[in-house]
Motif scaffolding. Structure first.
Motif, PDB file in Angstrom:
ATOM      1  N   GLN A 120      60.464  11.042 -16.367  1.00  0.00           N
ATOM      2  CA  GLN A 120      61.480  11.918 -16.948  1.00  0.00           C
ATOM      3  C   GLN A 120      60.849  12.942 -17.887  1.00  0.00           C
ATOM      4  O   GLN A 120      61.214  14.123 -17.874  1.00  0.00           O
ATOM      5  N   LEU A 121      59.891  12.492 -18.692  1.00  0.00           N
ATOM      6  CA  LEU A 121      59.203  13.402 -19.604  1.00  0.00           C
ATOM      7  C   LEU A 121      58.438  14.462 -18.828  1.00  0.00           C
ATOM      8  O   LEU A 121      58.481  15.650 -19.170  1.00  0.00           O
ATOM      9  N   ILE A 170      59.102  15.594 -15.853  1.00  0.00           N
ATOM     10  CA  ILE A 170      60.081  16.513 -15.268  1.00  0.00           C
ATOM     11  C   ILE A 170      60.565  17.508 -16.316  1.00  0.00           C
ATOM     12  O   ILE A 170      60.645  18.712 -16.062  1.00  0.00           O
ATOM     13  N   GLU A 171      60.863  17.019 -17.516  1.00  0.00           N
ATOM     14  CA  GLU A 171      61.333  17.899 -18.588  1.00  0.00           C
ATOM     15  C   GLU A 171      60.267  18.918 -18.988  1.00  0.00           C
ATOM     16  O   GLU A 171      60.557  20.095 -19.178  1.00  0.00           O
ATOM     17  N   VAL A 172      59.034  18.452 -19.124  1.00  0.00           N
ATOM     18  CA  VAL A 172      57.940  19.352 -19.508  1.00  0.00           C
ATOM     19  C   VAL A 172      57.715  20.394 -18.421  1.00  0.00           C
ATOM     20  O   VAL A 172      57.550  21.584 -18.717  1.00  0.00           O
ATOM     21  N   ARG A 174      59.871  21.487 -16.216  1.00  0.00           N
ATOM     22  CA  ARG A 174      61.014  22.402 -16.187  1.00  0.00           C
ATOM     23  C   ARG A 174      60.932  23.406 -17.328  1.00  0.00           C
ATOM     24  O   ARG A 174      61.125  24.607 -17.138  1.00  0.00           O
ATOM     25  N   THR A 175      60.583  22.931 -18.526  1.00  0.00           N
ATOM     26  CA  THR A 175      60.458  23.819 -19.674  1.00  0.00           C
ATOM     27  C   THR A 175      59.337  24.828 -19.463  1.00  0.00           C
ATOM     28  O   THR A 175      59.499  26.018 -19.751  1.00  0.00           O
TER      29      THR A 175
END
Length: 100
Positions: free
Chosen positions: A35-36, A38-40, A42-43
């Motif tokens: 999840q981390l 994916i978030e990184v 995406r950002t």
């Protein structure tokens, strides 16, 4: 003899419970890391897109419809061009001083 089998059975049961607990915790960690990631990602993609749009808008506002040359140059290239333009202005100023 029965006591030995009970002890072995109990030890195996405890080992299996520990392995199951470890596996569950490991899966939770992997899920959080995924999840981390994916978030990184995406950002980073969003920020890259923002920078690209800013570069394109800057190029278009300068009348450079081909777009990317000035806005994607590295800082070193921009600094080099700045130094060359300062040198050219200095040479022009020196020429004009000699003409007077």
């Amino acid at each position: 003899m029965e006591s030995i089998f009970e002890t072995i059975t109990e030890a195996q049961k405890n080992s299996l419970e520990a392995a199951a607990g470890f596996s569950d915790n490991w899966l939770v960690v992997i899920e959080r890391l995924t999840q981390l990631n994916i978030e990184v990602s995406r950002t980073a993609f969003e920020k890259s897109l923002e920078m690209a749009l800013l570069g394109m808008a800057g190029s278009l506002s300068q009348g450079n419809e081909f777009g990317w040359s000035a806005s994607v140059q590295s800082g070193i290239e921009q600094f080099s061009e700045y130094c060359q333009s300062v040198r050219a202005m200095t040479l022009d100023a020196a020429k004009h001083q000699h003409c007077r």
